[in-house]
Design a protein around this motif. Sequence first.
Motif, mmCIF file in Angstrom:
data_model
loop_
_atom_site.group_PDB
_atom_site.id
_atom_site.type_symbol
_atom_site.label_atom_id
_atom_site.label_comp_id
_atom_site.label_asym_id
_atom_site.label_seq_id
_atom_site.Cartn_x
_atom_site.Cartn_y
_atom_site.Cartn_z
ATOM 1 N N GLY A 21 -9.901 -5.595 -4.014
ATOM 2 C CA GLY A 21 -8.790 -5.799 -3.084
ATOM 3 C C GLY A 21 -7.677 -4.789 -3.342
ATOM 4 N N VAL A 22 -6.658 -4.823 -2.491
ATOM 5 C CA VAL A 22 -5.526 -3.915 -2.706
ATOM 6 C C VAL A 22 -4.249 -4.723 -2.889
ATOM 7 C CG1 VAL A 22 -6.452 -1.910 -1.498
ATOM 8 C CG2 VAL A 22 -5.186 -3.624 -0.210
ATOM 9 N N LYS A 23 -3.293 -4.125 -3.611
ATOM 10 C CA LYS A 23 -1.996 -4.782 -3.808
ATOM 11 C C LYS A 23 -1.086 -4.431 -2.634
ATOM 12 C CE LYS A 23 -1.935 -4.936 -8.809
ATOM 13 N NZ LYS A 23 -1.408 -4.319 -10.028
ATOM 14 N N LYS A 24 -0.400 -5.413 -2.133
ATOM 15 C CA LYS A 24 0.563 -5.156 -1.045
ATOM 16 C C LYS A 24 1.963 -5.389 -1.590
ATOM 17 C CE LYS A 24 -2.519 -5.022 2.395
ATOM 18 N NZ LYS A 24 -2.750 -4.155 3.460
ATOM 19 N N LEU A 25 2.891 -4.486 -1.267
ATOM 20 C CA LEU A 25 4.257 -4.659 -1.764
ATOM 21 C C LEU A 25 5.095 -5.512 -0.831
ATOM 22 C CD1 LEU A 25 5.069 -1.077 -3.115
ATOM 23 C CD2 LEU A 25 4.088 -3.017 -4.324
ATOM 24 N N GLY A 26 4.576 -5.730 0.391
ATOM 25 C CA GLY A 26 5.318 -6.544 1.363
ATOM 26 C C GLY A 26 6.546 -5.823 1.906
ATOM 27 N N LEU A 27 6.494 -4.489 1.979
ATOM 28 C CA LEU A 27 7.656 -3.726 2.451
ATOM 29 C C LEU A 27 7.517 -3.426 3.947
ATOM 30 C CD1 LEU A 27 7.884 -1.154 -0.488
ATOM 31 C CD2 LEU A 27 9.367 -3.125 -0.077
ATOM 32 N N PRO A 28 8.634 -3.269 4.636
ATOM 33 C CA PRO A 28 8.546 -2.957 6.063
ATOM 34 C C PRO A 28 7.787 -1.645 6.296
ATOM 35 C CG PRO A 28 10.841 -3.351 5.394
ATOM 36 C CD PRO A 28 10.017 -3.388 4.159
ATOM 37 N N GLY A 29 6.880 -1.678 7.249
ATOM 38 C CA GLY A 29 6.147 -0.461 7.621
ATOM 39 C C GLY A 29 4.950 -0.144 6.735
ATOM 40 N N GLU A 30 4.582 -1.089 5.870
ATOM 41 C CA GLU A 30 3.506 -0.802 4.904
ATOM 42 C C GLU A 30 2.151 -0.507 5.560
ATOM 43 O OE1 GLU A 30 3.967 -3.590 1.743
ATOM 44 O OE2 GLU A 30 2.165 -2.934 0.718
ATOM 45 N N GLU A 31 1.987 -0.991 6.819
ATOM 46 C CA GLU A 31 0.704 -0.770 7.497
ATOM 47 C C GLU A 31 0.736 0.478 8.383
ATOM 48 O OE1 GLU A 31 -1.708 -2.772 6.602
ATOM 49 O OE2 GLU A 31 -0.369 -4.116 5.506
ATOM 50 N N THR A 32 1.785 1.285 8.284
ATOM 51 C CA THR A 32 1.900 2.484 9.123
ATOM 52 C C THR A 32 0.709 3.413 8.902
ATOM 53 O OG1 THR A 32 4.297 2.322 8.883
ATOM 54 C CG2 THR A 32 3.460 4.422 9.684
ATOM 55 N N LYS A 33 0.268 4.063 10.002
ATOM 56 C CA LYS A 33 -0.863 4.999 9.893
ATOM 57 C C LYS A 33 -0.523 6.123 8.916
ATOM 58 C CE LYS A 33 -1.543 5.467 14.428
ATOM 59 N NZ LYS A 33 -1.896 6.186 15.634
ATOM 60 N N GLY A 34 -1.500 6.531 8.135
ATOM 61 C CA GLY A 34 -1.257 7.620 7.179
ATOM 62 C C GLY A 34 -0.960 7.108 5.779
ATOM 63 N N ILE A 35 -0.850 5.764 5.639
ATOM 64 C CA ILE A 35 -0.655 5.183 4.301
ATOM 65 C C ILE A 35 -2.015 4.699 3.805
ATOM 66 C CG2 ILE A 35 0.438 3.342 2.961
ATOM 67 C CD1 ILE A 35 2.822 3.455 4.789
ATOM 68 N N TYR A 36 -2.402 5.160 2.655
ATOM 69 C CA TYR A 36 -3.723 4.816 2.115
ATOM 70 C C TYR A 36 -3.589 4.177 0.730
ATOM 71 C CZ TYR A 36 -4.941 8.416 5.572
ATOM 72 O OH TYR A 36 -5.059 9.166 6.721
ATOM 73 N N HIS A 37 -4.677 3.525 0.335
ATOM 74 C CA HIS A 37 -4.743 2.977 -1.026
ATOM 75 C C HIS A 37 -5.696 3.860 -1.831
ATOM 76 C CE1 HIS A 37 -2.366 -0.635 -0.389
ATOM 77 N NE2 HIS A 37 -2.750 -0.474 0.860
#
Length: 434
Positions: free
Chosen positions: A106-122
């Motif tokens: 799984g991945v850790k989520k920080l719960g910050l605004p915009g975290e799912e924006t395109k171009g953000i990877y794990h």
Amino acid sequence: MTEQHHVAVVGAGPAGLFGSRRLTEVGFAVTLFNRDIKPGGLAEYGIYPDKTKIKNGLRSQFQTILANEKIDYLGNVRIGENRDLRLSDLFQQGYDAVLVTAGAQGVKKLGLPGEETKGIYHAKDVVYHYNQLPPYSMMDYQIGRHVAVIGAGNVMVDIARWLVDKQGLDDVNVLVRRGPGEVKFDRMELAFIAHYIDLDALDKELKRVSTITTVLGQAPTALLDMVKSCIKPENAGKTRPAIRFYFLTSPSEFSGGEDGWLCRIKVENNTLVESQGKIKSHGLGTFSMLEVDNLVFAIGDAVDEELGLPARNYEYMVTETPRYPIEGLNYEVDGSDVGLPSTGIFIAGWSRQSSYGLVGQARKDGLNGAEVVIKHLEHVRPNSAFSTPIIRRADVVNKQDVSNLVKRECEMAAQLGLESFKYKSNEEMLSAIR
Ligand SMILES: Cc1cc2nc3c(=O)[nH]c(=O)nc-3n(C[C@H](O)[C@H](O)[C@H](O)COP(=O)(O)OP(=O)(O)OC[C@H]3O[C@@H](n4cnc5c(N)ncnc54)[C@H](O)[C@@H]3O)c2cc1C
């Protein structure tokens, strides 16, 4: 009627493979279930592709383990809720114990605004991509010219190395929540990117944060000295100031442009506070902006909650009191809250402690996990109703298939004059071996 114990091992990474071998040494029959067609887990699909010596060495050890006749291998099989088999199905089949060594998927989520924006990877997804694990191998991870990486461990180093070495980037910005004294990467890994670090920028950055770090007794230039000393003589002529560090910096918001693609990260400045012998970061409420096209989180992974084990804070939950602790560690899971048996379920490797340690550590933990299974089964009669699970899918692979695949990929490498060769998709792998 069966007189031997049967153990299901979920996940054929280093922990599961070495653990399985140990279980056979006391006469248990092991079924090794693996999500991927190939065994090896992150040793195959995590370790940086250029580290061919360590990878080949591990591959050959894994092949020897798989050849063990007491180990049955079922690859391309996912265990979990709404998957090929649930953990409860394994107990229904009559397995006496289940050892979960499925890593941390799984991945850790920080719960910050915009975290799912395109171009953000794990990081794990990117690492799976460049190591050619299907389906990540076929996904399009678009990378722009300016990239931020969050993290300060060896995985961050691998990502930065890939971005500069393989993607040719000149602008990799490493955001580190704490200070230069708290970085987690080691010298051996740093040596792969030391010649790409912008030394002038690092010097300036260390001076910027020195009022905070010197109070903690840290030498302001220690990291700069370490980086300089890690530049290998053979790389001295290849220096490129591509990687810049931003210490005491945490992301707080991500914004996309008109196309929805990441363009800006709002970052908060931190200070450091020492509390109970640990150095922690503390947000100062002052912010700045960083313009980037991509961000890669390299902050560690979480366990896969859909596997069906009780989980909390990115980890599976162990029993309150272990019956068989090893070196003070607990490998036992009580499944009764999730409809599974209260005893007979064990975790090891990165499933026990996500993102912790190298292959040697995962091996040791898999062996420890197996030892706990052995102790548990000393008091359990083998289930006489055991029957091998039947998965009605033509693409389940066995160990002969794996051995054919390894052979075929070696032949392809020789044919193409490459050091190694990997098929990119499950379909290609299956057609090469059948
Ligand atoms: C980017 C990166 C680079 C690394 N580089 C190095 C290095 O250079 N040297 C080094 O020694 N170590 C390195 N490591 C660490 C090393 O890879 C790990 O310590 C080790 O692989 C962890 O082993 P594991 O068996 O616990 O988990 P994993 O290796 O993750 O194996 C888990 C296995 O479980 C399977 N699985 C997952 N979910 C399921 C499911 N639902 N059902 C069935 N099977 C499942 C997967 O297919 C996989 O085969 C690196 C790690 C990373 C992330």
